[in-house]
Motif scaffolding. Structure first.
Motif, mmCIF file in Angstrom:
data_model
loop_
_atom_site.group_PDB
_atom_site.id
_atom_site.type_symbol
_atom_site.label_atom_id
_atom_site.label_comp_id
_atom_site.label_asym_id
_atom_site.label_seq_id
_atom_site.Cartn_x
_atom_site.Cartn_y
_atom_site.Cartn_z
ATOM 1 N N PHE A 1 64.227 60.020 37.284
ATOM 2 C CA PHE A 1 64.321 58.740 37.962
ATOM 3 C C PHE A 1 62.959 58.318 38.506
ATOM 4 O O PHE A 1 62.571 57.155 38.419
ATOM 5 C CB PHE A 1 65.343 58.821 39.097
ATOM 6 C CG PHE A 1 65.510 57.530 39.849
ATOM 7 C CD1 PHE A 1 66.285 56.516 39.317
ATOM 8 C CD2 PHE A 1 64.880 57.330 41.055
ATOM 9 C CE1 PHE A 1 66.441 55.321 39.989
ATOM 10 C CE2 PHE A 1 65.022 56.139 41.740
ATOM 11 C CZ PHE A 1 65.818 55.131 41.201
ATOM 12 N N THR A 2 62.203 59.283 39.078
ATOM 13 C CA THR A 2 60.882 58.958 39.618
ATOM 14 C C THR A 2 59.949 58.485 38.516
ATOM 15 O O THR A 2 59.217 57.496 38.677
ATOM 16 C CB THR A 2 60.290 60.192 40.321
ATOM 17 O OG1 THR A 2 61.187 60.634 41.341
ATOM 18 C CG2 THR A 2 58.939 59.863 40.935
ATOM 19 N N GLY A 3 59.964 59.191 37.379
ATOM 20 C CA GLY A 3 59.121 58.774 36.266
ATOM 21 C C GLY A 3 59.497 57.411 35.733
ATOM 22 O O GLY A 3 58.637 56.572 35.440
ATOM 23 N N LEU A 4 60.815 57.165 35.616
ATOM 24 C CA LEU A 4 61.270 55.872 35.137
ATOM 25 C C LEU A 4 60.898 54.773 36.117
ATOM 26 O O LEU A 4 60.534 53.663 35.722
ATOM 27 C CB LEU A 4 62.788 55.906 34.924
ATOM 28 C CG LEU A 4 63.286 56.741 33.746
ATOM 29 C CD1 LEU A 4 64.804 56.818 33.771
ATOM 30 C CD2 LEU A 4 62.815 56.160 32.425
ATOM 31 N N LEU A 5 60.987 55.077 37.425
ATOM 32 C CA LEU A 5 60.657 54.077 38.435
ATOM 33 C C LEU A 5 59.190 53.701 38.362
ATOM 34 O O LEU A 5 58.830 52.518 38.440
ATOM 35 C CB LEU A 5 61.000 54.619 39.824
ATOM 36 C CG LEU A 5 60.779 53.660 41.009
ATOM 37 C CD1 LEU A 5 61.656 52.425 40.857
ATOM 38 C CD2 LEU A 5 61.070 54.372 42.323
ATOM 39 N N THR B 1 57.819 50.039 37.394
ATOM 40 C CA THR B 1 56.974 49.286 38.316
ATOM 41 C C THR B 1 55.712 48.777 37.618
ATOM 42 O O THR B 1 55.322 47.612 37.769
ATOM 43 C CB THR B 1 56.580 50.168 39.516
ATOM 44 O OG1 THR B 1 57.763 50.613 40.182
ATOM 45 C CG2 THR B 1 55.721 49.390 40.490
ATOM 46 N N ILE B 2 55.074 49.655 36.847
ATOM 47 C CA ILE B 2 53.862 49.255 36.122
ATOM 48 C C ILE B 2 54.185 48.147 35.115
ATOM 49 O O ILE B 2 53.452 47.151 35.004
ATOM 50 C CB ILE B 2 53.245 50.463 35.400
ATOM 51 C CG1 ILE B 2 52.742 51.477 36.437
ATOM 52 C CG2 ILE B 2 52.099 50.030 34.492
ATOM 53 C CD1 ILE B 2 52.262 52.785 35.830
ATOM 54 N N GLY B 3 55.292 48.312 34.391
ATOM 55 C CA GLY B 3 55.683 47.287 33.419
ATOM 56 C C GLY B 3 55.990 45.962 34.080
ATOM 57 O O GLY B 3 55.599 44.895 33.584
ATOM 58 N N ALA B 4 56.706 46.005 35.219
ATOM 59 C CA ALA B 4 57.061 44.767 35.923
ATOM 60 C C ALA B 4 55.822 44.044 36.431
ATOM 61 O O ALA B 4 55.722 42.812 36.339
ATOM 62 C CB ALA B 4 58.008 45.091 37.078
ATOM 63 N N LEU B 5 54.856 44.802 36.971
ATOM 64 C CA LEU B 5 53.627 44.182 37.458
ATOM 65 C C LEU B 5 52.826 43.562 36.307
ATOM 66 O O LEU B 5 52.249 42.476 36.458
ATOM 67 C CB LEU B 5 52.771 45.219 38.194
ATOM 68 C CG LEU B 5 53.334 45.732 39.526
ATOM 69 C CD1 LEU B 5 52.441 46.838 40.093
ATOM 70 C CD2 LEU B 5 53.460 44.593 40.532
ATOM 71 N N SER B 6 52.815 44.236 35.166
ATOM 72 C CA SER B 6 52.102 43.694 34.002
ATOM 73 C C SER B 6 52.748 42.410 33.518
ATOM 74 O O SER B 6 52.065 41.420 33.209
ATOM 75 C CB SER B 6 52.075 44.728 32.875
ATOM 76 O OG SER B 6 51.442 45.919 33.282
ATOM 77 N N ILE B 7 54.074 42.402 33.458
ATOM 78 C CA ILE B 7 54.796 41.210 33.016
ATOM 79 C C ILE B 7 54.563 40.057 33.992
ATOM 80 O O ILE B 7 54.337 38.905 33.581
ATOM 81 C CB ILE B 7 56.301 41.512 32.881
ATOM 82 C CG1 ILE B 7 56.525 42.472 31.711
ATOM 83 C CG2 ILE B 7 57.101 40.232 32.684
ATOM 84 C CD1 ILE B 7 57.930 43.024 31.648
ATOM 85 N N PHE C 1 58.961 44.263 26.146
ATOM 86 C CA PHE C 1 57.874 43.656 26.927
ATOM 87 C C PHE C 1 57.688 42.191 26.548
ATOM 88 O O PHE C 1 57.582 41.316 27.421
ATOM 89 C CB PHE C 1 56.585 44.452 26.687
ATOM 90 C CG PHE C 1 55.449 44.060 27.575
ATOM 91 C CD1 PHE C 1 55.353 44.572 28.860
ATOM 92 C CD2 PHE C 1 54.470 43.186 27.132
ATOM 93 C CE1 PHE C 1 54.298 44.224 29.692
ATOM 94 C CE2 PHE C 1 53.417 42.822 27.960
ATOM 95 C CZ PHE C 1 53.334 43.340 29.239
ATOM 96 N N ILE C 2 57.662 41.901 25.248
ATOM 97 C CA ILE C 2 57.511 40.514 24.795
ATOM 98 C C ILE C 2 58.707 39.683 25.238
ATOM 99 O O ILE C 2 58.564 38.517 25.633
ATOM 100 C CB ILE C 2 57.346 40.470 23.261
ATOM 101 C CG1 ILE C 2 56.027 41.124 22.846
ATOM 102 C CG2 ILE C 2 57.406 39.034 22.755
ATOM 103 C CD1 ILE C 2 55.845 41.223 21.348
ATOM 104 N N GLY C 3 59.888 40.282 25.188
ATOM 105 C CA GLY C 3 61.088 39.557 25.601
ATOM 106 C C GLY C 3 61.011 39.088 27.038
ATOM 107 O O GLY C 3 61.383 37.941 27.353
ATOM 108 N N TYR C 4 60.521 39.926 27.925
ATOM 109 C CA TYR C 4 60.385 39.523 29.330
ATOM 110 C C TYR C 4 59.312 38.442 29.496
ATOM 111 O O TYR C 4 59.457 37.534 30.331
ATOM 112 C CB TYR C 4 60.062 40.728 30.196
ATOM 113 C CG TYR C 4 61.270 41.590 30.504
ATOM 114 C CD1 TYR C 4 62.377 41.056 31.146
ATOM 115 C CD2 TYR C 4 61.302 42.934 30.148
ATOM 116 C CE1 TYR C 4 63.491 41.834 31.426
ATOM 117 C CE2 TYR C 4 62.412 43.722 30.424
ATOM 118 C CZ TYR C 4 63.496 43.170 31.067
ATOM 119 O OH TYR C 4 64.602 43.937 31.339
ATOM 120 N N LEU C 5 58.233 38.519 28.726
ATOM 121 C CA LEU C 5 57.205 37.481 28.800
ATOM 122 C C LEU C 5 57.748 36.132 28.339
ATOM 123 O O LEU C 5 57.379 35.076 28.877
ATOM 124 C CB LEU C 5 56.001 37.871 27.945
ATOM 125 C CG LEU C 5 55.130 39.027 28.450
ATOM 126 C CD1 LEU C 5 54.013 39.313 27.459
ATOM 127 C CD2 LEU C 5 54.560 38.717 29.824
#
Length: 301
Positions: A19-23, A27-33, A95-99
């Motif tokens: 869970f910690t690794g996924l979190l 977080t990194i992915g969300a900030l990038s998006i 990632f592209i889908g969220y963008l």
């Protein structure tokens, strides 16, 4: 699934580290998006300040992103990607889908559609977005639960579940040799304790699918409640009975993994029947939308 057994035998389900690794990754992915989305909206604003229609810019961003998403679906169907690279490209796909959500909101001008055709486009994109988010969640829950046995297909799950029910009943009914039988003392009530454990906690668990909600949200709590019951009893029995309880524990963990596989496979099949057809339908509508827009713009010119 064997890995899940070994984790369970050691008293740890591997949930907190995963869970910690996924979190952290989330977080990194969300900030990038968020950063890229903000940058795109800023470019659209600059484009609009130049007295140009910004819908052409974010519209073509949408079209390009949707084309990439379509190519991903085609590549999966035609087995273009190597098995190891599919996971990496699926992350790019997500990632592209969220963008594209930011591009879609910008293209709509932060307002609802006006015409029936625009409503069809809007609804299609919203359905794809929601189903895509749900598909991402399914992938997350699979990793959070430690995966499933790839050798167990959806069709075989009922058969294996029945086999586990027979196995647990056989283990409970088996008698452990009493090391103190030669002594003129009453035998410890270990077998009665195990029978009581089976009757009150395990028999109903093995009858059919259980803990749908827990598996849906990736929770380990239902499994932990059962294994805690077994572990608490293990402390008060001899070594031979502990081996019997360890065998029972392993069957409980396997049954829990089987129930999770059933939920995951079922939801994945249902998700594919929504996400993929609507994606192709939206592609067709988008092509029609581009043709209509440029037909009217050329006619106006």
């Amino acid at each position: 699934m064997r890995q899940a057994h070994s984790r369970a035998a050691g008293g740890s389900f591997g949930f907190v580290p995963s869970f910690t690794g996924l979190l952290n990754a989330t977080t990194i992915g969300a900030l990038s998006i968020a950063a890229l989305s903000a940058g795109m909206l800023w470019l659209v604003g600059i484009y609009a300040s130049g007295l140009r229609d910004p819908r052409y810019l974010d519209g073509w961003v949408l079209a390009g992103g949707m084309a990439l998403q379509l190519l991903f679906h085609v590549a999966i169907k035609t087995s273009v990607f190597a098995p190891k690279s599919i996971v990496r490209w699926r992350k790019v796909h997500i990632f592209i889908g969220y963008l594209l959500i930011a591009a879609f909101v910008s293209h709509c001008g932060f307002s609802l559609p006006d015409t029936t055709f625009e409503w069809a486009l809007w609804s299609g994109f919203v359905v794809i977005t929601l189903s895509g988010v749900f598909g991402t969640y399914l992938s997350w829950s699979l990793r959070a639960k430690g995966g499933i046995d790839e050798h167990i297909s959806f069709e075989r799950i009922p058969t294996r579940r029945a086999e586990l029910a027979d196995e647990i009943a056989g283990v409970v009914a088996s008698r452990v040799p009493d090391a103190a039988a030669a002594l003129p003392l009453p035998a410890p009530p270990y077998e009665a304790w195990i029978a009581d454990l089976y009757t009150n906690h395990l028999r109903d668990f093995f009858v059919g699918p259980r803990n749908f909600t827990g598996h849906l949200i990736g929770s380990q709590r239902p499994l932990k409640q059962l294994t805690d019951e077994i572990d608490s009893l293990t402390r008060y029995v001899d070594s031979r009975t502990q081996q019997k309880l360890n065998a029972i524990r392993a069957l409980v963990v396997e049954k829990d993994q089987l129930d999770f596989a059933r939920v995951h496979y079922g939801l994945t099949k249902g998700w594919l029947f929504v996400h993929v057809p609507v994606t192709y339908g939206l592609i067709v509508l988008s092509v029609m939308h581009v043709l209509v827009v440029y037909s009217f713009s050329s006619g106006a010119g």
